[in-house]
Design an enzyme around this catalytic site. Structure first.
Site, PDB file in Angstrom:
ATOM      1  N   GLU A 110     -83.494  70.378   5.380  1.00 26.75           N
ATOM      2  CA  GLU A 110     -83.528  70.305   4.000  1.00 26.75           C
ATOM      3  C   GLU A 110     -83.164  68.803   3.327  1.00 26.75           C
ATOM      4  O   GLU A 110     -83.635  68.445   2.240  1.00 26.75           O
ATOM      5  CB  GLU A 110     -82.682  71.563   3.279  1.00 26.75           C
ATOM      6  CG  GLU A 110     -83.309  72.969   3.604  1.00 26.75           C
ATOM      7  CD  GLU A 110     -82.432  74.169   3.150  1.00 26.75           C
ATOM      8  OE1 GLU A 110     -81.443  74.181   3.592  1.00 26.75           O
ATOM      9  OE2 GLU A 110     -83.061  74.919   2.341  1.00 26.75           O
ATOM     10  N   GLU A 130     -83.120  79.939   9.320  1.00 32.15           N
ATOM     11  CA  GLU A 130     -81.931  80.864   8.833  1.00 32.15           C
ATOM     12  C   GLU A 130     -82.511  82.327   9.041  1.00 32.15           C
ATOM     13  O   GLU A 130     -81.556  83.230   8.963  1.00 32.15           O
ATOM     14  CB  GLU A 130     -82.231  80.288   7.175  1.00 32.15           C
ATOM     15  CG  GLU A 130     -81.431  79.107   7.084  1.00 32.15           C
ATOM     16  CD  GLU A 130     -82.357  78.011   7.084  1.00 32.15           C
ATOM     17  OE1 GLU A 130     -83.491  78.278   7.471  1.00 32.15           O
ATOM     18  OE2 GLU A 130     -81.916  76.798   6.290  1.00 32.15           O
TER      19      GLU A 130
HETATM   20  N1  3HC Z   1     -72.737  75.992  12.340  1.00 33.52           N
HETATM   21  C1  3HC Z   1     -71.593  76.296  12.891  1.00 33.52           C
HETATM   22  N2  3HC Z   1     -71.610  75.917  14.117  1.00 33.52           N
HETATM   23  C2  3HC Z   1     -72.612  75.767  14.858  1.00 33.52           C
HETATM   24  C3  3HC Z   1     -73.839  75.458  14.269  1.00 33.52           C
HETATM   25  C4  3HC Z   1     -73.878  75.535  13.021  1.00 33.52           C
HETATM   26  N3  3HC Z   1     -74.966  75.571  12.244  1.00 33.52           N
HETATM   27  N4  3HC Z   1     -74.753  75.297  15.120  1.00 33.52           N
HETATM   28  C5  3HC Z   1     -74.045  75.366  16.372  1.00 33.52           C
HETATM   29  N5  3HC Z   1     -72.748  75.494  16.218  1.00 33.52           N
HETATM   30  C6  3HC Z   1     -71.748  75.596  17.138  1.00 33.52           C
HETATM   31  C7  3HC Z   1     -71.860  76.596  18.175  1.00 33.52           C
HETATM   32  O1  3HC Z   1     -71.263  77.935  17.844  1.00 33.52           O
HETATM   33  C8  3HC Z   1     -71.242  76.089  19.489  1.00 33.52           C
HETATM   34  O2  3HC Z   1     -69.647  76.326  19.449  1.00 33.52           O
HETATM   35  P1  3HC Z   1     -68.820  76.474  20.635  1.00 33.52           P
HETATM   36  O3  3HC Z   1     -68.921  75.454  21.464  1.00 33.52           O
HETATM   37  O4  3HC Z   1     -67.381  76.693  19.734  1.00 33.52           O
HETATM   38  O5  3HC Z   1     -69.305  77.920  21.156  1.00 33.52           O
HETATM   39  C9  3HC Z   1     -71.602  74.708  19.326  1.00 33.52           C
HETATM   40  O6  3HC Z   1     -71.890  74.207  17.857  1.00 33.52           O
HETATM   41  C10 3HC Z   1     -72.741  74.266  20.345  1.00 33.52           C
HETATM   42  O7  3HC Z   1     -73.846  75.101  20.038  1.00 33.52           O
HETATM   43  P2  3HC Z   1     -74.644  75.650  21.052  1.00 33.52           P
HETATM   44  O8  3HC Z   1     -73.881  76.100  22.362  1.00 33.52           O
HETATM   45  O9  3HC Z   1     -75.692  76.680  20.643  1.00 33.52           O
HETATM   46  O10 3HC Z   1     -75.406  74.340  21.689  1.00 33.52           O
HETATM   47  P3  3HC Z   1     -76.962  74.227  22.018  1.00 33.52           P
HETATM   48  O11 3HC Z   1     -77.035  72.587  22.502  1.00 33.52           O
HETATM   49  O12 3HC Z   1     -77.220  75.172  23.108  1.00 33.52           O
HETATM   50  O13 3HC Z   1     -77.789  74.276  20.960  1.00 33.52           O
HETATM   51  C11 3HC Z   1     -78.692  74.348  18.567  1.00 33.52           C
HETATM   52  C12 3HC Z   1     -77.685  73.686  19.650  1.00 33.52           C
HETATM   53  C13 3HC Z   1     -80.110  74.567  18.964  1.00 33.52           C
HETATM   54  C14 3HC Z   1     -78.354  73.349  17.555  1.00 33.52           C
HETATM   55  C15 3HC Z   1     -78.140  75.710  18.390  1.00 33.52           C
HETATM   56  O14 3HC Z   1     -76.612  75.404  18.289  1.00 33.52           O
HETATM   57  C16 3HC Z   1     -78.385  76.499  17.199  1.00 33.52           C
HETATM   58  O15 3HC Z   1     -79.402  76.971  17.050  1.00 33.52           O
HETATM   59  N6  3HC Z   1     -77.662  76.406  15.818  1.00 33.52           N
HETATM   60  C17 3HC Z   1     -77.998  77.000  14.839  1.00 33.52           C
HETATM   61  C18 3HC Z   1     -79.085  76.556  14.020  1.00 33.52           C
HETATM   62  C19 3HC Z   1     -79.365  77.208  12.690  1.00 33.52           C
HETATM   63  O16 3HC Z   1     -79.436  78.246  12.696  1.00 33.52           O
HETATM   64  N7  3HC Z   1     -79.244  76.355  11.706  1.00 33.52           N
HETATM   65  C20 3HC Z   1     -79.384  76.832  10.446  1.00 33.52           C
HETATM   66  C21 3HC Z   1     -77.911  77.066   9.791  1.00 33.52           C
HETATM   67  S1  3HC Z   1     -78.146  78.213   8.334  1.00 33.52           S
HETATM   68  C22 3HC Z   1     -78.530  76.828   6.753  1.00 33.52           C
HETATM   69  O17 3HC Z   1     -78.624  75.944   7.147  1.00 33.52           O
HETATM   70  C23 3HC Z   1     -78.523  77.273   5.741  1.00 33.52           C
HETATM   71  C24 3HC Z   1     -79.157  76.270   4.720  1.00 33.52           C
HETATM   72  O18 3HC Z   1     -80.454  76.719   4.430  1.00 33.52           O
HETATM   73  C25 3HC Z   1     -78.063  76.198   3.612  1.00 33.52           C
END
Ligand code: 3HC
Ligand code: NAI
Length: 708
Positions: A110, A130
């Site tokens: 975004e 999301e």
């Molecule tokens: N917020 C907070 N913490 C997050 C995060 C996020 N968006 N994404 C990842 N983390 C944290 C994980 O909990 C993890 O923490 P930990 O080491 O304490 O367990 C650490 O970051 C590393 O994450 P992964 O183990 O998942 O690392 P990978 O390299 O395997 O994957 C990733 C990376 C592909 C980015 C995966 O973490 C992911 O898919 N994250 C979520 C992405 C997501 O859903 N984004 C949308 C969020 S909602 C949003 O943006 C709303 C907006 O429209 C306003």
């Protein structure tokens, strides 16, 4: 300026670097840092181009999901919307270039769409995931994405949540260019090119918003797909509605609609459950007595014993991860059969577009069939997947002990047998572990990793790490009959049968649990797995049954008639040659006859009772496993059920679900069933205690370091 966001300037180019490890989540503090940088840029006429870039391994993986939890649980009372900040970025006089590597997900994409230009490394990915958290994009993603990529692509991305590779994003118009090599250098070079070019504002574009007629068809098809593929989920439908608003309202009005839908989704039980599942998947990797620093053993080759249903699938899992496999069988015919199944499965994947032929050819070359153990001397890990017989498994492990090199991991895929007894057939129980894959192994995400009493910590750490490499969610559990998943599944399926014995129809039981959200009803699941499997196990363990305790008997009778389920064309249901299911009146009549013979009174049973009895039985057994330390935490059980047993993700898993119902109520209902039905309904001591204390399973910290 905060140290989470740095602003540097050189030759009229400002670089805004977001540095919030590990994934540069867009927390309130990061947003404040960006706002401060933007305020400085707004005041500085010498800045002609601004580059936004992420430090470390990625651009921005999205909003900080932890803050959503704090908001919905009332820990914080409001969260500032990102929307006005994005409009300020879009309105900057300077050209804004977003430089993307790793992932630009959610709020990250975004933010990127509010820039005037977007460049990326070819390895980057963009996405609006999301929906997987039960929400929709909340920072105008549903309004800017259709303007950049068109309505159909935006609907697909926001409603399904799958990541899009850089090359596809370029084709879709989300990115303007891919650059190789150093991203910042590429961004600076690109900045010099665009300095005199226009500053296109995504929110003012409309050429891709389509006509009402075209869009009507897209939205109708998307609703249909969402209802089928994401059954029961609210967020995909909300995402489609928000994009629909983008096509008929002004940008500002569309943003308002998005905000309403976003807030509704965020405060829903579904979102809380899905966020629990997101963090849960990461939490299960944290094992108190096997810390992150535990040394691991390299797994660069694997031997698999048995090329049946599971062995073949497991061979594909390792080959898909690029690990060479030696696949052993007892005779050529079984080996040929196993290999033919592997080839057939791969051919189907090519047909469905999941893999290319080239990928499959390369994987097949990694699987080497053999009838001898000789070359097992060189492998770093063995997975045994022979028939479920203790005597046979011990014989195999005894042979492996003699042949395999010291330090090789000796794993068994047993679904119920005692790991310690299997290990006792070797001279190195520290190397023996359970790796319980689920069927079909190349599809199911769950890997239950079972620790024996002597299993070495480096062996556990290696298997946990390996699970990620194999694309699985590894959950470490303790050793008991059926481990966590199957031990809970037994009473759940037994209760489903009791309900049929008491008068519910086969379809009523399955339909009620399907409507609850289970991927399949418990009786249909039995038909799929093969009713004979449980029948054989029950016959073997009949001597352990407690006298006077009610046992389900219909499945045994069906098996006696040769009705083993799908594989024999008949079980609880009947199946045609394409395995299409239909209810079987003959079974219904037999059940009534059998139940009247044994004198079980028949009555009308509501869908509510069916769900309650099946799900609460599951929860009650889960509570026992938790107290015994077989499961480390309630969340471990949830992740097992979400990834291996088709429990609906939007209910967060059985233990989370029970917490949301309230343990006091769950315990009371269980006590009522105990009085009405019998002793097997006795509430687990842990459930009683937590209910009395007004606590949840999530608050129970378990026996840290147990699961042994
Ligand atoms: N917020 C907070 N913490 C997050 C995060 C996020 N968006 N994404 C990842 N983390 C944290 C994980 O909990 C993890 O923490 P930990 O080491 O304490 O367990 C650490 O970051 C590393 O994450 P992964 O183990 O998942 O690392 P990978 O390299 O395997 O994957 C990733 C990376 C592909 C980015 C995966 O973490 C992911 O898919 N994250 C979520 C992405 C997501 O859903 N984004 C949308 C969020 S909602 C949003 O943006 C709303 C907006 O429209 C306003
Ligand atoms: P299967 O019957 O399909 O395959 C077993 C294979 O092992 C046969 O091909 C047989 O020829 C081979 N075999 C037997 N002895 C052997 C030996 N000494 N050396 C080499 N090969 C030998 O059985 P399936 O379903 O694959 O089950 C295997 C194991 O996986 C069992 O322990 C089972 O409990 C477990 N499991 C099964 C699941 C399922 O859904 N089928 C799910 C999870 C675990």
């Amino acid at each position: 300026m905060s140290n989470l966001v740095q602003l540097t300037k050189m030759d009229g180019i400002a670089v805004v670097t977001i540095d919030n490890p590990p994934v540069n989540a867009l927390s309130a503090a990061v947003s404040a840092g960006i706002a401060a940088a933007v305020a400085q840029i707004e005041k500085d006429d010498t800045i002609k181009v601004v580059v936004f870039i992420g430090a470390g391994r990625t651009f921005i993986a999205g909003a900080d999901i932890k803050e959503f939890g704090e908001l919905t649980s009332g820990k914080i009372i409001c969260r500032e919307s990102l929307k006005p900040l994005l409009v300020r970025i879009e309105d900057l006089r300077a050209r804004v270039v977003m430089a993307i590597h790793g992932t630009a997900f959610g709020g990250g994409l975004e933010l990127a769409m509010a820039g005037h230009y977007r460049i990326a490394l070819p390895s980057a990915q963009v996405g609006q995931p999301e929906v997987k958290l039960g929400i929709i994009p909340g920072a105008a993603g549903t309004q800017r994405l259709p303007r950049l990529a068109g309505v159909a692509k935006a609907v697909e991305m926001c409603a399904e949540g799958a990541p899009v590779k850089a090359e596809d994003a370029l084709k879709a118009g989300i990115l303007d260019r891919l650059v190789e090599g150093d991203l910042l250098a590429g961004a600076v070079a690109f900045a010099k090119e665009v300095v005199a070019k226009p500053a296109p504002k995504t929110r003012e574009r409309s050429e891709k918003l389509g006509t009402p007629e075209e869009n009507a068809a897209i939205f109708a098809a998307a609703h249909e797909t969402a209802r089928k593929k994401q059954r029961g989920l609210l967020a995909p439908l909300a995402a489609i509605d928000a994009i629909e608003a983008a096509t008929r309202l002004s940008f500002e009005q569309g943003c308002q609609k998005e905000e309403e839908l976003f807030t509704k989704c965020l405060f829903s039980d579904q979102s809380k459950a899905l966020i629990h599942a997101f963090f849960g998947e990461r939490e299960v990797a944290k094992i108190p007595d096997v810390p992150k620093e535990t040394p691991t053993l390299g797994v660069d080759s694997v031997g698999i014993v048995g090329a049946g249903t599971m062995g073949g699938g497991i061979a594909m899992v390792f080959a898909n991860a690029g690990i060479p496999v030696l696949l052993k069988e007892t005779d050529q015919a079984a080996l040929d059969r196993g290999l033919a199944n592997i080839q057939k499965n791969y051919a189907n994947s090519v047909k469905r577009g999941r893999f290319t032929q080239q990928f499959v050819d390369e994987r097949l070359k990694l699987i080497r069939p053999t009838l001898e153990y000789g070359e097992f001397a060189g492998v770093s890990m063995v997975v045994e997947a022979v028939f479920e017989s203790m005597a046979l498994k011990k014989e195999v492990f005894n042979q492996l002990d003699r042949i395999c090199k010291q330090g090789a991991i000796l794993a068994t895929n047993t679904s119920s047998l005692n790991i310690d007894e299997i290990a006792s057939a070797t001279s190195r129980p520290q190397s023996v572990i359970g790796t319980h894959f689920f069927s079909p192994a190349n599809v199911m995400r769950l890997l239950e990793i079972v620790r024996g009493a002597a299993t070495g910590k480096e062996v556990m750490a290696t298997c946990m790490q390996l699970s990620k490499k194999l694309g699985k969610v590894g959950v470490l559990v303790g050793n008991c009959m059926g481990f966590v998943g199957n031990r809970m599944f037994g009473p759940y399926r037994r209760e489903a049968q009791f309900l049929v014995e008491e008068g519910a129809s086969v379809e009523a039981v399955d339909n009620a649990l399907y409507a609850f959200g289970m991927a399949m009803g418990p009786l249909a699941t039995g038909d799929l797995a093969g009713l004979d499997v449980g029948w054989r196990i029950r016959k073997e363990f009949r001597h352990l049954e407690k006298p006077g305790v009610r046992q389900a008997f219909i499945e045994d009778r069906l098996c006696e008639l040769g009705r083993f389920g799908q594989k024999t064309g008949a079980g609880w249901y009947k199946y045609d040659e394409n395995r299409k299911t239909s209810p079987d009146q003959q079974v219904a009549a037999l059940i009534r006859q059998w139940t009247s013979e044994v004198g079980i009174p028949q009555r009308q049973i509501s869908a509510e009772e069916i769900v309650e009895r099946c799900i609460y039985t599951l929860v009650n057994e889960g509570a026992r496993l938790l107290e015994e330390g077989i499961a480390l935490r309630a969340v471990d059980i949830d992740i097992i059920y979400l990834n291996g047993y088709g429990f609906p993700a939007y209910r967060g898993g059985p233990m989370w679900y029970a917490d949301t119902v309230g343990l006091k109520k769950v315990c009371e209902r269980i006590r009522e069933y105990q009085q009405r039905l019998g002793s097997w309904w006795e509430p687990a001591p842990l459930l009683q205690r937590l209910a009395e204390q007004g606590k949840t399973f999530a608050e129970f910290s378990g026996r840290q370091g147990a699961a042994a």
